[in-house]
Design a protein around this motif. Structure first.
Motif, PDB file in Angstrom:
ATOM      1  N   GLU A 196       0.840  -1.204   0.000  1.00  0.00           N
ATOM      2  CA  GLU A 196       0.000   0.000   0.000  1.00  0.00           C
ATOM      3  C   GLU A 196       0.874   1.252   0.000  1.00  0.00           C
ATOM      4  O   GLU A 196       0.608   2.233  -0.707  1.00  0.00           O
ATOM      5  CB  GLU A 196      -0.922  -0.002   1.219  1.00  0.00           C
ATOM      6  N   LEU A 197       1.927   1.224   0.790  1.00  0.00           N
ATOM      7  CA  LEU A 197       2.835   2.367   0.835  1.00  0.00           C
ATOM      8  C   LEU A 197       3.507   2.558  -0.530  1.00  0.00           C
ATOM      9  O   LEU A 197       3.672   3.691  -1.003  1.00  0.00           O
ATOM     10  CB  LEU A 197       3.892   2.145   1.916  1.00  0.00           C
ATOM     11  N   ARG A 198       3.834   1.442  -1.159  1.00  0.00           N
ATOM     12  CA  ARG A 198       4.446   1.539  -2.482  1.00  0.00           C
ATOM     13  C   ARG A 198       3.470   2.136  -3.495  1.00  0.00           C
ATOM     14  O   ARG A 198       3.852   2.930  -4.360  1.00  0.00           O
ATOM     15  CB  ARG A 198       4.902   0.150  -2.947  1.00  0.00           C
ATOM     16  N   ALA A 199       2.185   1.804  -3.349  1.00  0.00           N
ATOM     17  CA  ALA A 199       1.185   2.376  -4.249  1.00  0.00           C
ATOM     18  C   ALA A 199       1.117   3.891  -4.109  1.00  0.00           C
ATOM     19  O   ALA A 199       0.869   4.610  -5.086  1.00  0.00           O
ATOM     20  CB  ALA A 199      -0.177   1.738  -3.969  1.00  0.00           C
ATOM     21  N   VAL A 200       1.329   4.392  -2.896  1.00  0.00           N
ATOM     22  CA  VAL A 200       1.342   5.843  -2.687  1.00  0.00           C
ATOM     23  C   VAL A 200       2.493   6.463  -3.473  1.00  0.00           C
ATOM     24  O   VAL A 200       2.322   7.446  -4.204  1.00  0.00           O
ATOM     25  CB  VAL A 200       1.461   6.165  -1.185  1.00  0.00           C
ATOM     26  N   TYR A 201       3.669   5.884  -3.325  1.00  0.00           N
ATOM     27  CA  TYR A 201       4.823   6.412  -4.048  1.00  0.00           C
ATOM     28  C   TYR A 201       4.583   6.356  -5.561  1.00  0.00           C
ATOM     29  O   TYR A 201       4.919   7.292  -6.289  1.00  0.00           O
ATOM     30  CB  TYR A 201       6.084   5.620  -3.685  1.00  0.00           C
ATOM     31  N   GLU A 202       4.010   5.269  -6.016  1.00  0.00           N
ATOM     32  CA  GLU A 202       3.796   5.131  -7.460  1.00  0.00           C
ATOM     33  C   GLU A 202       2.773   6.144  -7.963  1.00  0.00           C
ATOM     34  O   GLU A 202       2.903   6.691  -9.059  1.00  0.00           O
ATOM     35  CB  GLU A 202       3.370   3.702  -7.792  1.00  0.00           C
ATOM     36  N   ALA A 203       1.747   6.410  -7.138  1.00  0.00           N
ATOM     37  CA  ALA A 203       0.723   7.367  -7.561  1.00  0.00           C
ATOM     38  C   ALA A 203       1.288   8.790  -7.616  1.00  0.00           C
ATOM     39  O   ALA A 203       1.007   9.546  -8.543  1.00  0.00           O
ATOM     40  CB  ALA A 203      -0.473   7.314  -6.610  1.00  0.00           C
ATOM     41  N   VAL A 204       2.071   9.159  -6.621  1.00  0.00           N
ATOM     42  CA  VAL A 204       2.580  10.532  -6.563  1.00  0.00           C
ATOM     43  C   VAL A 204       3.708  10.720  -7.579  1.00  0.00           C
ATOM     44  O   VAL A 204       3.765  11.747  -8.260  1.00  0.00           O
ATOM     45  CB  VAL A 204       3.068  10.870  -5.140  1.00  0.00           C
ATOM     46  N   TRP A 205       4.584   9.743  -7.678  1.00  0.00           N
ATOM     47  CA  TRP A 205       5.697   9.870  -8.614  1.00  0.00           C
ATOM     48  C   TRP A 205       5.282   9.550 -10.040  1.00  0.00           C
ATOM     49  O   TRP A 205       5.970   9.927 -10.982  1.00  0.00           O
ATOM     50  CB  TRP A 205       6.841   8.958  -8.181  1.00  0.00           C
ATOM     51  N   GLY A 206       4.179   8.813 -10.191  1.00  0.00           N
ATOM     52  CA  GLY A 206       3.718   8.511 -11.536  1.00  0.00           C
ATOM     53  C   GLY A 206       4.548   7.482 -12.261  1.00  0.00           C
ATOM     54  O   GLY A 206       4.569   7.469 -13.489  1.00  0.00           O
ATOM     55  N   GLU A 207       5.219   6.600 -11.519  1.00  0.00           N
ATOM     56  CA  GLU A 207       5.962   5.532 -12.184  1.00  0.00           C
ATOM     57  C   GLU A 207       6.007   4.318 -11.277  1.00  0.00           C
ATOM     58  O   GLU A 207       5.904   4.431 -10.065  1.00  0.00           O
ATOM     59  CB  GLU A 207       7.372   5.982 -12.559  1.00  0.00           C
ATOM     60  N   ASN A 213      13.071  -4.196  -4.116  1.00  0.00           N
ATOM     61  CA  ASN A 213      13.966  -3.170  -3.592  1.00  0.00           C
ATOM     62  C   ASN A 213      13.218  -2.186  -2.691  1.00  0.00           C
ATOM     63  O   ASN A 213      13.745  -1.756  -1.666  1.00  0.00           O
ATOM     64  CB  ASN A 213      14.631  -2.415  -4.741  1.00  0.00           C
ATOM     65  N   PHE A 214      11.985  -1.843  -3.085  1.00  0.00           N
ATOM     66  CA  PHE A 214      11.209  -0.927  -2.252  1.00  0.00           C
ATOM     67  C   PHE A 214      10.991  -1.528  -0.864  1.00  0.00           C
ATOM     68  O   PHE A 214      11.163  -0.855   0.149  1.00  0.00           O
ATOM     69  CB  PHE A 214       9.872  -0.618  -2.924  1.00  0.00           C
ATOM     70  N   HIS A 215      10.627  -2.790  -0.845  1.00  0.00           N
ATOM     71  CA  HIS A 215      10.406  -3.471   0.427  1.00  0.00           C
ATOM     72  C   HIS A 215      11.658  -3.425   1.295  1.00  0.00           C
ATOM     73  O   HIS A 215      11.609  -3.050   2.471  1.00  0.00           O
ATOM     74  CB  HIS A 215      10.013  -4.925   0.146  1.00  0.00           C
ATOM     75  N   ARG A 216      12.780  -3.775   0.697  1.00  0.00           N
ATOM     76  CA  ARG A 216      14.021  -3.796   1.472  1.00  0.00           C
ATOM     77  C   ARG A 216      14.351  -2.416   2.023  1.00  0.00           C
ATOM     78  O   ARG A 216      14.712  -2.264   3.199  1.00  0.00           O
ATOM     79  CB  ARG A 216      15.161  -4.289   0.569  1.00  0.00           C
ATOM     80  N   LYS A 217      14.218  -1.386   1.184  1.00  0.00           N
ATOM     81  CA  LYS A 217      14.624  -0.055   1.622  1.00  0.00           C
ATOM     82  C   LYS A 217      13.702   0.494   2.711  1.00  0.00           C
ATOM     83  O   LYS A 217      14.168   1.092   3.692  1.00  0.00           O
ATOM     84  CB  LYS A 217      14.665   0.885   0.417  1.00  0.00           C
ATOM     85  N   VAL A 218      12.390   0.279   2.564  1.00  0.00           N
ATOM     86  CA  VAL A 218      11.469   0.799   3.570  1.00  0.00           C
ATOM     87  C   VAL A 218      11.777   0.189   4.937  1.00  0.00           C
ATOM     88  O   VAL A 218      11.841   0.891   5.950  1.00  0.00           O
ATOM     89  CB  VAL A 218      10.010   0.499   3.158  1.00  0.00           C
ATOM     90  N   LEU A 219      12.001  -1.117   4.964  1.00  0.00           N
ATOM     91  CA  LEU A 219      12.242  -1.762   6.252  1.00  0.00           C
ATOM     92  C   LEU A 219      13.626  -1.438   6.801  1.00  0.00           C
ATOM     93  O   LEU A 219      13.857  -1.559   8.013  1.00  0.00           O
ATOM     94  CB  LEU A 219      12.071  -3.271   6.110  1.00  0.00           C
ATOM     95  N   PRO A 256      18.777   6.078   4.962  1.00  0.00           N
ATOM     96  CA  PRO A 256      18.964   6.757   3.679  1.00  0.00           C
ATOM     97  C   PRO A 256      17.639   7.089   3.010  1.00  0.00           C
ATOM     98  O   PRO A 256      16.635   6.458   3.294  1.00  0.00           O
ATOM     99  CB  PRO A 256      19.758   5.743   2.859  1.00  0.00           C
ATOM    100  N   ALA A 257      17.667   8.075   2.122  1.00  0.00           N
ATOM    101  CA  ALA A 257      16.453   8.532   1.449  1.00  0.00           C
ATOM    102  C   ALA A 257      16.048   7.560   0.355  1.00  0.00           C
ATOM    103  O   ALA A 257      16.854   6.777  -0.146  1.00  0.00           O
ATOM    104  CB  ALA A 257      16.672   9.924   0.866  1.00  0.00           C
TER     105      ALA A 257
END
Lengths: 268, 268
Positions: A196-207, A213-219, A256-257
Motif C-alpha cells: 500500500e505504501l508503495r502504491a502511494v509512491y507510485e501514484a505521486v511519482w507517476g511511475e 527493492n522498495f520493500h528492502r529499503k522501507v524496512l 537513507p532517502a
DNA sequence: ATATGTTCTACTCAGGTCGAGATTAACTCA
DNA sequence: TGAGTTAATCTCGACCTGAGTAGAACATAT
C-alpha cells in the motif's frame, strides 16, 4: 514622502497605505483508486467564472485573528465538510508551500496568496456541507500540467488565476518530500502494508517501482515503519500471500532517502 | 455576514475588510573572513527600539506595484548601497524562504511578512548610503541561535520580532540547499578554486570537511564546476602548490548530492 | 481437486559511492 | 637548505543501489 515616513504611517494606520489583500489557498492532495487527486472548487462569479480553482479565502486580520496554518486548515475543513478537531482532520498533514504576489494575478486588486499544501488519506466527497457552488476531487493527470507549471492547450478543466503554477509547485514539493520524509504514511490509514505504501509512491511519482527493492529499503530505514505483528485478513486482489501490517514510525527524516528513479535528466 | 459576502466586499473594497499589512524581510547571507555573516539593521524607533532586525519594508501595493522578489531585491539594494541592475547585485541569488503571519508577531497591527533568502559573494559594508540608522554584517555564530530557532539567553544582539526564527529557518534552508544545488558557487567570485568552494561549505555547515573526498566529489558531479585551465598566481598563504581555477557549471541540481556529514542524529 | 497465474517476501550479485587514510608534488617561510 | 603546509590523486573496505531470482502463500478458473 520617504520610505521611512510611509512605513511609520502604515505602522499605525494601514488604511493610509497601499491596500493589499491576503488570501490563503490550499493544494489538498489525496489518493483515490490508486491515482493522485486534488481538491478543486468551481468559481461561481467573476473573475474566471466557471473555471476551477484551489479552495481558499481571505485571511481574517483583526477580528477573529487566526494564524496562517489555522486559516488553511479552516479552508480545507469548510470545503471538505470535515469538522475541525475531528480525528480525520487531525491526520491531515499541512505545510506552507509558498507565497504568490505578482501584480495583476488577480484582476480586481492586489492580492497576495499564501499557498498551503495538505496531504490526507482518502477524504469524503465535498459535495455535501460545502458553501462552494461546486467542489470535488479531480485527478491531477486530467489537468494536463506541463513541467513548467502551465496547462496544455485543450485541457477541459482550465484553472483560474495562477493556480496551475501553484498546483505544479505543490506537486513538485510533494514528490520531493516523499524522498526524504515519511510523508507517504500521511496518505495511508493508521495501519498499512508495504505494498500500500508503495502504491502511494507510485501514484505521486507517476511511475512503477521495483517491489523487492522498495520493500528492502522501507524496512531498512530506521523509524520509517514499525511492525504491528498482524497481517491482512486476505491476500491480494488477484492472489498472493497476506501482507504484514505496519504503522508509521517516529522518524521525521528518512536516512537513507528513497530517491526517485530516472532523475538522470538533471535540470541544466 | 457569511464568508462569501465578506469575500465579495473585500474583493472590490479591501478597506471594508480587516486591515492586513504585508512586508518583505530579507535574510542576506555572505561569507567574510571564512565565517558566515547575516545583514542586520538596528531599529531606531519602537517597537523593539535598539534591537537588531532583518532588513525589510512594506510592499508597495498599487502605486509602483512590484513583484515580491523585486521588493526583496530592492530592500537588499537599499541597505547594502548596491545599485539595482549592477553586475554585483546580478550575481546575488534570491529565493523565497517562507511567510510568517502569526497574530501578535508585530504589536502594532496584523503584519504578514514574506521572507526572502539572499546569497552573495562578499558585499561592501552597508554603512554608507543606507537610510537605516545602523546596519552591518553580523557573524551568525555571535547570535547564539539554538536548533529550535530561539536565541540563547544572554546573547548581546537580541533580534526583534520573530526574526530569530526567520533567520534560523533561512540558515537551515541554506545548509540544505548546499547539499543538492550548486548554490555554494553563488558565494564565490566568478572564478574560484576547489579549496575556496570547500571553505564555503565549511563556513555554512560549520564543520570541517575531508579535503580529498570533497575534491573528488565536486569534480565527479556533472555540471557543478568547469575548468578554466588556469591556476592561481601563487600557492596558499602557508605554502602548497597552486590551485586550479574553475567557474560555475550549468547544472541546477547536483547528482550525486554532497550530503552533510554527521546527520546520524535523525530528527525523531 | 487441480492447475495456473499473481503477489509478498527474501536472497544474491555486480557495480557504484562513501568515508578514511596514504601518497606525491608544489609551494612558502624560516 | 630544510621544515612545514597544501593541492591533487590514489587505495581500500564498508555500504548502498538496481536488477534479477526463488520460494511460499493466495485467488481464480477449469
Amino acid at each position: 514622502m520617504t520610505d521611512d515616513e510611509r512605513d511609520f504611517l502604515a505602522g499605525y494606520d494601514p488604511r493610509a497605505y497601499d491596500p493589499v489583500a491576503v488570501t490563503v489557498d490550499v493544494v489538498a492532495l489525496t489518493i483515490r483508486d490508486g491515482e493522485l487527486h486534488v481538491l478543486l472548487v468551481r468559481r461561481g462569479g467573476p473573475p474566471h467564472a466557471g473555471r476551477w480553482a484551489l479552495p481558499g479565502g481571505f485571511v481574517r486580520g483583526v477580528r477573529d485573528a487566526e494564524d496562517l496554518p489555522a486559516a488553511a486548515a479552516r479552508e480545507l475543513a469548510e470545503e471538505t465538510g470535515l469538522q475541525a478537531g475531528t480525528e480525520a482532520l487531525g491526520r491531515v498533514h499541512i505545510e506552507q508551500l509558498g507565497t504568490y504576489g505578482a501584480p495583476g494575478r488577480d484582476p480586481r486588486m492586489r492580492v497576495i496568496s499564501v499557498a498551503y499544501l495538505a496531504f490526507a488519506p482518502r477524504l469524503p466527497d465535498p459535495t455535501a456541507g460545502s458553501d462552494a457552488a461546486d467542489a470535488g476531487w479531480c485527478p491531477v493527470r486530467a489537468l494536463g500540467l506541463t513541467a513548467s507549471g502551465a496547462q496544455r492547450p485543450g485541457t477541459t478543466r482550465e484553472l483560474a488565476f495562477d493556480h496551475a503554477q501553484i498546483l505544479s509547485d505543490g506537486l513538485e514539493r510533494a514528490r520531493s518530500k516523499l524522498e526524504y520524509t515519511p510523508l507517504a504514511t500521511a496518505f495511508c490509514a493508521a495501519e498499512f502494508t508495504v505494498p500500500e505504501l508503495r502504491a502511494v509512491y507510485e501514484a505521486v511519482w507517476g511511475e512503477e517501482l521495483h517491489a523487492g527493492n522498495f520493500h528492502r529499503k522501507v524496512l531498512s530505514v530506521p523509524g520509517f515503519v514499525e511492525s504491528t505483528g498482524a497481517s491482512t485478513d486476505q491476500g491480494g486482489r488477484r492472489g498472493g500471500p497476506r501482507a504484514r501490517l505496519y504503522r508509521a514510525g517516529d522518524a521525521r527524516l528518512l536516512h537513507p532517502a528513497l530517491l526517485r528513479p530516472g532523475r538522470e535528466e538533471e535540470v541544466r
